[in-house]
Design an enzyme around this catalytic site. Structure first.
Site, PDB file in Angstrom:
ATOM      1  N   GLU A  45     -13.375 -13.321 -21.301  1.00 56.02           N
ATOM      2  CA  GLU A  45     -12.975 -14.676 -20.930  1.00 56.02           C
ATOM      3  C   GLU A  45     -11.506 -14.759 -20.533  1.00 56.02           C
ATOM      4  O   GLU A  45     -10.671 -14.023 -21.044  1.00 56.02           O
ATOM      5  CB  GLU A  45     -13.195 -15.611 -22.128  1.00 56.02           C
ATOM      6  CG  GLU A  45     -14.605 -15.542 -22.642  1.00 56.02           C
ATOM      7  CD  GLU A  45     -14.885 -16.500 -23.791  1.00 56.02           C
ATOM      8  OE1 GLU A  45     -16.056 -16.727 -24.073  1.00 56.02           O
ATOM      9  OE2 GLU A  45     -13.932 -17.005 -24.403  1.00 56.02           O
ATOM     10  N   CYS A  99      -4.200 -17.426 -19.126  1.00 56.32           N
ATOM     11  CA  CYS A  99      -4.253 -16.714 -20.398  1.00 56.32           C
ATOM     12  C   CYS A  99      -5.295 -15.606 -20.251  1.00 56.32           C
ATOM     13  O   CYS A  99      -6.475 -15.891 -20.023  1.00 56.32           O
ATOM     14  CB  CYS A  99      -4.640 -17.715 -21.495  1.00 56.32           C
ATOM     15  SG  CYS A  99      -4.868 -16.955 -23.093  1.00 56.32           S
ATOM     16  N   CYS A 110     -11.826  -7.372 -30.423  1.00 51.96           N
ATOM     17  CA  CYS A 110     -10.497  -6.941 -30.881  1.00 51.96           C
ATOM     18  C   CYS A 110     -10.642  -6.147 -32.173  1.00 51.96           C
ATOM     19  O   CYS A 110     -11.351  -6.571 -33.087  1.00 51.96           O
ATOM     20  CB  CYS A 110      -9.607  -8.156 -31.118  1.00 51.96           C
ATOM     21  SG  CYS A 110      -7.943  -7.695 -31.658  1.00 51.96           S
ATOM     22  N   CYS A 167      -8.292 -10.258 -37.293  1.00 50.68           N
ATOM     23  CA  CYS A 167      -7.676 -11.360 -38.058  1.00 50.68           C
ATOM     24  C   CYS A 167      -8.787 -12.302 -38.518  1.00 50.68           C
ATOM     25  O   CYS A 167      -9.685 -12.632 -37.735  1.00 50.68           O
ATOM     26  CB  CYS A 167      -6.655 -12.107 -37.200  1.00 50.68           C
ATOM     27  SG  CYS A 167      -5.373 -11.020 -36.585  1.00 50.68           S
ATOM     28  N   CYS A 185      -9.760 -15.658 -36.579  1.00 54.61           N
ATOM     29  CA  CYS A 185      -9.859 -15.565 -35.115  1.00 54.61           C
ATOM     30  C   CYS A 185     -11.292 -15.251 -34.692  1.00 54.61           C
ATOM     31  O   CYS A 185     -11.907 -14.315 -35.208  1.00 54.61           O
ATOM     32  CB  CYS A 185      -8.905 -14.479 -34.626  1.00 54.61           C
ATOM     33  SG  CYS A 185      -9.073 -14.126 -32.876  1.00 54.61           S
ATOM     34  N   GLU A 238      -5.964  -7.217 -28.474  1.00 56.81           N
ATOM     35  CA  GLU A 238      -4.565  -6.934 -28.822  1.00 56.81           C
ATOM     36  C   GLU A 238      -3.956  -6.138 -27.655  1.00 56.81           C
ATOM     37  O   GLU A 238      -4.268  -4.955 -27.475  1.00 56.81           O
ATOM     38  CB  GLU A 238      -4.529  -6.139 -30.137  1.00 56.81           C
ATOM     39  CG  GLU A 238      -3.206  -5.514 -30.501  1.00 56.81           C
ATOM     40  CD  GLU A 238      -2.003  -6.452 -30.406  1.00 56.81           C
ATOM     41  OE1 GLU A 238      -2.004  -7.510 -31.051  1.00 56.81           O
ATOM     42  OE2 GLU A 238      -1.048  -6.109 -29.655  1.00 56.81           O
ATOM     43  N   SER A 292       2.554 -12.777 -33.409  1.00 60.26           N
ATOM     44  CA  SER A 292       1.702 -13.644 -34.219  1.00 60.26           C
ATOM     45  C   SER A 292       1.951 -13.307 -35.684  1.00 60.26           C
ATOM     46  O   SER A 292       1.268 -12.466 -36.266  1.00 60.26           O
ATOM     47  CB  SER A 292       0.235 -13.426 -33.852  1.00 60.26           C
ATOM     48  OG  SER A 292       0.056 -13.730 -32.492  1.00 60.26           O
ATOM     49  N   LEU A 293       2.950 -13.944 -36.241  1.00 60.40           N
ATOM     50  CA  LEU A 293       3.400 -13.598 -37.592  1.00 60.40           C
ATOM     51  C   LEU A 293       2.518 -14.261 -38.663  1.00 60.40           C
ATOM     52  O   LEU A 293       2.063 -13.619 -39.585  1.00 60.40           O
ATOM     53  CB  LEU A 293       4.864 -14.023 -37.765  1.00 60.40           C
ATOM     54  CG  LEU A 293       5.497 -13.539 -39.047  1.00 60.40           C
ATOM     55  CD1 LEU A 293       5.802 -12.056 -38.984  1.00 60.40           C
ATOM     56  CD2 LEU A 293       6.746 -14.329 -39.375  1.00 60.40           C
ATOM     57  N   HIS A 294       2.368 -15.552 -38.549  1.00 58.01           N
ATOM     58  CA  HIS A 294       1.535 -16.381 -39.434  1.00 58.01           C
ATOM     59  C   HIS A 294       2.063 -16.562 -40.850  1.00 58.01           C
ATOM     60  O   HIS A 294       2.044 -17.655 -41.381  1.00 58.01           O
ATOM     61  CB  HIS A 294       0.077 -15.897 -39.483  1.00 58.01           C
ATOM     62  CG  HIS A 294      -0.518 -15.752 -38.131  1.00 58.01           C
ATOM     63  ND1 HIS A 294      -0.472 -16.774 -37.213  1.00 58.01           N
ATOM     64  CD2 HIS A 294      -1.129 -14.720 -37.503  1.00 58.01           C
ATOM     65  CE1 HIS A 294      -1.039 -16.370 -36.091  1.00 58.01           C
ATOM     66  NE2 HIS A 294      -1.438 -15.130 -36.237  1.00 58.01           N
ATOM     67  N   CYS A 301      -6.722 -20.953 -28.177  1.00 55.79           N
ATOM     68  CA  CYS A 301      -6.390 -19.698 -28.851  1.00 55.79           C
ATOM     69  C   CYS A 301      -7.356 -19.436 -29.992  1.00 55.79           C
ATOM     70  O   CYS A 301      -7.634 -20.318 -30.784  1.00 55.79           O
ATOM     71  CB  CYS A 301      -5.010 -19.768 -29.477  1.00 55.79           C
ATOM     72  SG  CYS A 301      -3.743 -19.970 -28.291  1.00 55.79           S
TER      73      CYS A 301
HETATM   74  N1  SAH Z   1      -4.026 -10.357 -30.177  1.00 62.35           N
HETATM   75  C1  SAH Z   1      -2.860 -11.011 -29.775  1.00 62.35           C
HETATM   76  C2  SAH Z   1      -3.075 -11.950 -28.602  1.00 62.35           C
HETATM   77  C3  SAH Z   1      -4.352 -12.726 -28.575  1.00 62.35           C
HETATM   78  S1  SAH Z   1      -4.580 -13.919 -29.856  1.00 62.35           S
HETATM   79  C4  SAH Z   1      -2.229 -11.756 -30.941  1.00 62.35           C
HETATM   80  O1  SAH Z   1      -2.862 -11.854 -31.983  1.00 62.35           O
HETATM   81  O2  SAH Z   1      -1.095 -12.197 -30.790  1.00 62.35           O
HETATM   82  C5  SAH Z   1      -3.561 -15.251 -29.236  1.00 62.35           C
HETATM   83  C6  SAH Z   1      -3.030 -16.197 -30.296  1.00 62.35           C
HETATM   84  O3  SAH Z   1      -4.078 -17.001 -30.831  1.00 62.35           O
HETATM   85  C7  SAH Z   1      -2.412 -15.484 -31.488  1.00 62.35           C
HETATM   86  O4  SAH Z   1      -1.178 -16.069 -31.817  1.00 62.35           O
HETATM   87  C8  SAH Z   1      -3.414 -15.736 -32.560  1.00 62.35           C
HETATM   88  O5  SAH Z   1      -2.862 -15.645 -33.835  1.00 62.35           O
HETATM   89  C9  SAH Z   1      -3.908 -17.112 -32.220  1.00 62.35           C
HETATM   90  N2  SAH Z   1      -5.158 -17.483 -32.862  1.00 62.35           N
HETATM   91  C10 SAH Z   1      -6.162 -16.667 -33.257  1.00 62.35           C
HETATM   92  N3  SAH Z   1      -7.162 -17.374 -33.805  1.00 62.35           N
HETATM   93  C11 SAH Z   1      -6.781 -18.676 -33.767  1.00 62.35           C
HETATM   94  C12 SAH Z   1      -7.402 -19.899 -34.141  1.00 62.35           C
HETATM   95  N4  SAH Z   1      -8.626 -19.925 -34.648  1.00 62.35           N
HETATM   96  N5  SAH Z   1      -6.718 -21.054 -33.945  1.00 62.35           N
HETATM   97  C13 SAH Z   1      -5.495 -21.054 -33.383  1.00 62.35           C
HETATM   98  N6  SAH Z   1      -4.876 -19.923 -32.972  1.00 62.35           N
HETATM   99  C14 SAH Z   1      -5.513 -18.749 -33.164  1.00 62.35           C
HETATM  100 FE1  SF4 Z   2      -7.113  -9.738 -32.301  1.00 66.73          FE
HETATM  101 FE2  SF4 Z   2      -5.145 -11.485 -31.822  1.00 66.73          FE
HETATM  102 FE3  SF4 Z   2      -7.548 -12.321 -32.687  1.00 66.73          FE
HETATM  103 FE4  SF4 Z   2      -5.956 -10.987 -34.336  1.00 66.73          FE
HETATM  104  S1  SF4 Z   2      -5.563 -12.987 -33.408  1.00 66.73           S
HETATM  105  S2  SF4 Z   2      -8.152 -10.623 -34.040  1.00 66.73           S
HETATM  106  S3  SF4 Z   2      -5.025  -9.552 -32.957  1.00 66.73           S
HETATM  107  S4  SF4 Z   2      -7.134 -11.347 -30.748  1.00 66.73           S
END
Ligand code: SAH
Ligand code: SF4
Length: 346
Positions: free
Chosen positions: A92, A105, A112, A116, A119, A160, A214-216, A333
């Site tokens: 996508e 995007c 992936c 996470c 996600c 990623e 993407s620190l969180h 996202c």
């Molecule tokens: N893998 C990379 C890029 C793709 S994810 C990364 O993790 O940075 C893109 C962004 O979406 C990241 O910042 C990720 O943490 C965020 N993301 C993932 N799941 C999400 C969700 N359910 N709600 C909001 N943001 C989310």
């Molecule tokens: Fe992969 Fe980014 Fe989703 Fe984490 S947030 S599972 S690194 S796509």
């Protein structure tokens, strides 16, 4: 079986086919120019190619772009394309228009491997890396759909990016090629879950590509559970890498923080984040958690989010809240999962 398309076989294979058909090497360049500069997706319209060559090309590649599995359009203007790749995997990409920008995007992997827990892409597991042609395919499908060239590119779709660096950088080279889309590197952002060696490699490359991390959360124990790659690249190493990027590039890094109710949205979490930011040229982007079917997590309540922001601001950290776009069509996202059954909302 679907007809062979140029993008699904890739430009390497395309060049070989042209040689087999007895065409000169510069034909491939001409075709690329039509596609990437003039946004022409039919050999018939490539008027500087002889009629005979156009016919040969059409016979070898009945389509330039493969058929799209689905286009979805959100009421907020965001559109998502679900593409079926040569091996039937789905991927996508999303176009997000704003007042004077158009951001694409892009995905770099099918699924992936980082996994996470909040996600949707992570939940589906890892299928494979995308090739640079498959990344460019997403760009060109969105160009065709929107009728416009993007102003910005963010690698924030599925996957990623730093775990597929060869294809990532090939795609960036194509995006910035003056003979192609000619985008400036500072219009491109790579978002990583914290692959330290990827950050180090980015520093050594020319250009001004932006970095988002993407620190969180800024304690190892919680981050190990949310972003499992933290076990390999713990916060101390990540901070070192970010610091090195800031020093070498003088560019500000975006730290992305998805706030999850009672998981990383408490006072102590905000304070840990403040300590992590100390000495770094960063800005924090608070991202609202986008819910998706089957997820056990909940977004942080507004009052907690506000409190969290207040603590960061008080410590002198620049904070923004990312607008969520394309939520209805699961294009926001973390909602991307390469599924063709997501609903279209008009
Ligand atoms: N893998 C990379 C890029 C793709 S994810 C990364 O993790 O940075 C893109 C962004 O979406 C990241 O910042 C990720 O943490 C965020 N993301 C993932 N799941 C999400 C969700 N359910 N709600 C909001 N943001 C989310
Ligand atoms: Fe992969 Fe980014 Fe989703 Fe984490 S947030 S599972 S690194 S796509």
């Amino acid at each position: 079986m679907t007809a062979k398309s140029l993008f699904s076989v890739g430009f390497g294979e395309f060049q070989k086919t042209l040689a087999d058909l007895g065409m000169p090497a510069f034909r491939a360049k001409q075709v690329q120019e039509w596609i990437f500069r003039k946004f022409v997706f039919s050999f018939d319209e490539m008027t500087n190619l002889s009629l005979a060559d156009r016919e040969k090309l059409k016979a070898a590649f009945p389509k330039i772009l493969p058929p799209v599995e689905k286009y979805l359009q959100d009421r907020d203007g965001t559109s998502k394309v679900v593409v079926k790749l040569g091996d039937d995997e789905l991927v996508e990409a999303v176009a997000i228009p704003d007042e004077d920008s158009l951001t694409f995007c892009l995905s770099t992997q099918v699924g992936c491997p980082v996994g996470c827990v909040f996600c949707r892409t992570g939940e589906m597991g890892f299928k494979r890396n995308l090739s640079s042609d498959e990344i460019m395919l997403q760009v060109m499908l969105l160009v065709k759909r929107t009728g416009k060239k993007p102003t910005n590119i963010v690698f924030m779709g599925m996957g990623e990016p730093f775990l597929n660096r060869k294809a990532l950088y090939e795609a960036i080279d194509m995006l910035t090629d003056p003979q192609g889309l000619g985008l400036a590197t500072r219009r491109i952002t790579i978002s990583t879950s914290g692959v330290v060696e990827g950050i180090a490699e980015l520093i050594s490359r020319p250009g001004e590509v932006n970095l988002a991390v993407s620190l969180h959360v800024a304690d190892n124990a919680t981050r190990n559970t949310l972003v499992p790659i933290n076990k390999k690249f713990p916060l101390e190493k990540l901070k070192e890498a970010i610091s090195s990027y800031c020093t070498h590039t003088s560019r500000r890094v975006t730290l992305e923080v998805v706030l999850l109710k009672n998981v990383n949205d408490q006072l102590q979490d905000a304070m840990n984040l403040v300590s992590f930011c100390e000495g770094l040229l960063v800005h924090v982007n608070i991202v609202r958690f986008n819910h998706f079917p089957g997820s056990n997590y909940e977004p942080s309540p507004e009052k907690d989010e506000k409190e969290f922001r207040k603590i960061l601001k008080k410590a002198g950290i620049a904070v923004t809240v990312r607008k969520s776009r394309g939520q209805e069509i699961l294009a926001a996202c973390g909602q991307l999962a390469g599924k063709s059954d997501d609903q279209e909302k008009k």
